[in-house]
Design an enzyme around this catalytic site. Structure first.
Site, PDB file in Angstrom:
ATOM      1  N   ASP A 177       0.681  -1.240  -0.077  1.00 16.82           N
ATOM      2  CA  ASP A 177      -0.179   0.008   0.009  1.00 16.82           C
ATOM      3  C   ASP A 177       0.895   1.247  -0.077  1.00 16.82           C
ATOM      4  O   ASP A 177       0.631   2.125   0.860  1.00 16.82           O
ATOM      5  CB  ASP A 177      -1.003  -0.109   1.266  1.00 16.82           C
ATOM      6  CG  ASP A 177      -1.966  -1.161   1.200  1.00 16.82           C
ATOM      7  OD1 ASP A 177      -1.258  -2.359   1.532  1.00 16.82           O
ATOM      8  OD2 ASP A 177      -3.132  -1.088   0.937  1.00 16.82           O
ATOM      9  N   ASN A 243      -6.667  -3.764  -4.246  1.00 16.44           N
ATOM     10  CA  ASN A 243      -7.960  -2.745  -4.595  1.00 16.44           C
ATOM     11  C   ASN A 243      -8.029  -1.557  -5.575  1.00 16.44           C
ATOM     12  O   ASN A 243      -8.501  -1.283  -6.472  1.00 16.44           O
ATOM     13  CB  ASN A 243      -9.114  -2.719  -3.665  1.00 16.44           C
ATOM     14  CG  ASN A 243      -8.519  -1.899  -2.474  1.00 16.44           C
ATOM     15  OD1 ASN A 243      -7.591  -2.374  -1.952  1.00 16.44           O
ATOM     16  ND2 ASN A 243      -9.206  -0.938  -2.107  1.00 16.44           N
ATOM     17  N   HIS A 338     -11.716  -2.146   6.865  1.00 15.65           N
ATOM     18  CA  HIS A 338     -11.472  -3.410   6.160  1.00 15.65           C
ATOM     19  C   HIS A 338     -11.961  -4.826   7.093  1.00 15.65           C
ATOM     20  O   HIS A 338     -11.600  -5.810   6.808  1.00 15.65           O
ATOM     21  CB  HIS A 338     -10.407  -3.662   5.537  1.00 15.65           C
ATOM     22  CG  HIS A 338      -9.936  -2.572   4.651  1.00 15.65           C
ATOM     23  ND1 HIS A 338     -11.048  -1.850   3.766  1.00 15.65           N
ATOM     24  CD2 HIS A 338      -8.973  -1.782   4.569  1.00 15.65           C
ATOM     25  CE1 HIS A 338     -10.301  -0.911   2.973  1.00 15.65           C
ATOM     26  NE2 HIS A 338      -9.197  -0.650   3.521  1.00 15.65           N
ATOM     27  N   VAL A 366      -4.838  -2.968   4.975  1.00 16.44           N
ATOM     28  CA  VAL A 366      -5.305  -2.369   6.280  1.00 16.44           C
ATOM     29  C   VAL A 366      -4.014  -1.438   6.402  1.00 16.44           C
ATOM     30  O   VAL A 366      -2.746  -2.049   6.394  1.00 16.44           O
ATOM     31  CB  VAL A 366      -5.465  -3.049   7.327  1.00 16.44           C
ATOM     32  CG1 VAL A 366      -5.596  -2.289   8.660  1.00 16.44           C
ATOM     33  CG2 VAL A 366      -6.762  -4.235   7.113  1.00 16.44           C
TER      34      VAL A 366
HETATM   35 FE   LIG Z   1      -6.204  -1.911  -0.417  1.00 14.65          FE
END
Ligand SMILES: [Fe+2]
Ligand SMILES: *[C@@H]1O[C@H](CO)[C@@H](O)[C@H](O)[C@H]1NC(C)=O
Ligand SMILES: *[C@@H]1O[C@H](CO)[C@@H](O)[C@H](O)[C@H]1NC(C)=O
Ligand SMILES: *[C@@H]1O[C@H](CO)[C@@H](O)[C@H](O)[C@H]1NC(C)=O
Ligand SMILES: *[C@@H]1O[C@H](CO)[C@@H](O)[C@H](O)[C@H]1NC(C)=O
Ligand SMILES: *[C@@H]1O[C@H](CO)[C@@H](O)[C@H](O)[C@H]1NC(C)=O
Ligand SMILES: *[C@@H]1O[C@H](CO)[C@@H](O)[C@H](O)[C@H]1NC(C)=O
Length: 479
Positions: A177, A243, A338, A366
């Site tokens: 992330d 995502n 999440h 997360v």
């Molecule tokens: Fe994500």
């Protein structure tokens, strides 16, 4: 103290960073290192403002000079064993050359020719995206390589992994992330300067966060490519889709999931018999790494499920003792953000992870850090009511490392009380390393951005599940 350290990091001047490191080391000496068998929520306090995206004119986004100069250079493993490398780069003025020239100290210069592609996204048109596979490399060898022609040649290097085998030390970095904020830059810097020296990055998804910009402004995929080049042009990053890499935007007519991601970040999925770049496996040194997609169908009879069912029995622990799984959305996450998003996939895949004694599952998603005990929750069969995770020495350790530092900021809100399965959790940005020493031992450490480079804010000696399935949790240390 935490606040002062953060401020000095943001200023990114060397002297203030040294000062920050001294402050942290002092803080460390004063704080008690907890040897942990139970579990803990860290009380480390830090500022929780939104991490700011670095502006387009930042130094890290600088375009290399010269007509049609290759930019966004990145490499990943190109086959199943580590004897091939995929080199990718972008040119913007014209397609240019698809050739990579490469050589080792002992060898002559060789050439490999690849392909060029482009894609459109709403009103954005990509540059010329080049992908060239270099194959039949020697193991454990430093190669130099050049992309571009004439006055705009750019030279880089990489080191191939040692030959796949049971007793081969190797250190992986773990980043998730990441995004492109000042915190992202701090995370990457900490990874680069970590004395544990990661040799390849296992990236657990959500790369550029371009999708948070108007119309998913794909210029932010390009800036991310330039930002990360300083690491990924020199060592392979093993990609997992998150995502924020889906870029599904029917409101602007973009209905092909993962279009920018798959055009830019190819993986060697074919080599592991996968029909999709979103799930695949590689062997590297003494590790077998399985990458799964949280955002592709995974139920019974789906392509991903058929692949993983055939894949797990293939893992030969005599050849690759360490079995590592990467995916984006965690099975075990005790933050409220999440919460339970990975639950349906857990129901599908957890029994196999336990059966095949996966050593560790790394996830992102997360924006915080969490490490579980070895637990499983596979006893439940609808009627028996056994639905609480229990200690299980055949189960993986689940680690959430989604704390790369993107613009969505930290996930700070946690479920209370802390569930018994969660060994340690803390909302700080950072990265980790997984250092395989031999067939039975691996040293794992989590490094938060506020600390000095060698400091592990959470660490544990992993004992291989196949060869040494004892409870190793007493070796965990954190503060
Ligand atoms: Fe994500
Ligand atoms: C794309 O469209 C947006 C508005 O919808 C505009 O602001 C932007 O400048 C356009 N970009 C290009 C490359 O045309
Ligand atoms: C990013 O980090 C690098 C290395 O520490 C530093 O040279 C650079 O100035 C930083 N850039 C920004 C925009 O913070
Ligand atoms: C993909 O792999 C299959 C076998 O797994 C092979 O027959 C095929 O030629 C490969 N395709 C490419 C493009 O490498
Ligand atoms: C597993 O790997 C070992 C070591 O490389 C090898 O000797 C053995 O034949 C392999 N087993 C199978 C079933 O392939
Ligand atoms: C924080 O988590 C609690 C549950 O533990 C939840 O009730 C609350 O809404 C959450 N707060 C925020 C700001 O998300
Ligand atoms: C494996 O590495 C660990 C940690 O360095 C060490 O304690 C152990 O003795 C090693 N095992 C063997 C068989 O060399």
């Amino acid at each position: 103290m935490a606040k002062m350290v953060l401020v000095s990091l943001a200023s990114a001047s060397t002297s203030s960073r040294v000062a920050a490191a001294i402050v942290v080391v002092l803080g460390l000496v004063l704080s008690l290192v907890v040897v942990c068998n139970g579990g803990k929520t860290s009380s480390f306090v830090r500022k929780v403002e939104k991490s700011e995206v670095m502006p387009l004119d930042s130094d890290v986004f600088k375009v290399p000079p010269g007509y049609n100069a290759p930019q966004q250079v990145h490499i990943t493993q190109g086959d199943q064993l580590g004897k091939a490398v995929i080199v990718s780069w972008v040119t913007v003025d014209e397609p240019g050359s698809n050739t990579v020239v490469y050589w080792s100290a002992k060898g002559i210069k060789e050439m490999a020719v690849g392909e060029v592609t482009t894609y459109k996204f709403y009103n954005y048109t990509s540059g010329y995206i080049h992908h060239t596979i270099i194959s039949n490399l020697n193991f454990d060898t430093k190669y130099h390589y050049v992309v571009g022609i004439d006055h705009t040649k750019r030279q880089f290097w990489f080191i191939t992994p040692p030959e796949v085998g049971p007793d081969v030390p190797y250190t992986f970095g773990l980043i998730g992330d990441l995004g492109q904020t000042y915190d992202s830059n701090a995370t990457l810097t900490h990874y680069e300067l970590n004395p544990q020296k990661g040799q390849a990055v296992l990236f657990v998804g959500d790369l550029s966060y371009a999708d948070l910009h108007p119309n998913h402004d794909n210029v932010r995929w390009d800036t991310w490519g330039r930002f990360t080049e300083r690491s990924v042009a020199y060592q392979p990053w093993i990609w997992t889709a998150g995502n924020h890499d889906i870029d599904f935007a029917p409101e602007i007519g973009e209905i092909e999931p993962f279009k920018p991601y798959t055009h830019r970040y190819p993986v060697p999925h074919n080599a592991s018999g996968s029909t999709s770049p979103l799930w695949y496996s590689i062997k590297r040194a003494s590790a077998y790494i399985i990458v799964l997609s949280s955002y592709s169908a995974y139920g019974k009879y789906t392509p991903q499920n058929r692949w993983i069912e055939e894949e797990l029995p293939k893992v030969n622990r005599s050849e690759t003792p360490w079995l590592i799984v990467l995916m984006h959305s965690p099975f075990y996450n005790s933050y409220t953000k999440h919460y339970m998003e990975g639950e349906t996939m857990r129901v599908m895949y957890e029994p196999s992870f336990v059966k095949y004694k996966v050593d560790v599952v790394f996830t992102g998603h997360v924006h915080a850090y969490e490490r579980s005990h070895r637990i499983s929750n596979v006893a439940y069969n609808i009627v028996n009511g056994n639905c609480i995770p229990v200690k299980d020495q055949s189960a993986p350790v689940y680690i959430t490392i989604g704390d790369g530092g993107n613009s969505e900021g930290l996930a700070t809100n946690m479920t209370e009380p802390r569930p018994a399965y969660s060994s340690f959790r803390e909302a700080s940005f950072g990265h980790a390393t997984f250092g395989i020493k031999n067939q039975t031992h691996a040293y794992y450490g989590w490094h938060r951005n506020q600390d000095g480079y060698p400091v592990t804010a959470d660490s544990m000696w992993f004992l291989n599940r196949y060869y040494n399935p004892d409870d190793e949790s007493t070796s965990a240390q954190h503060y």
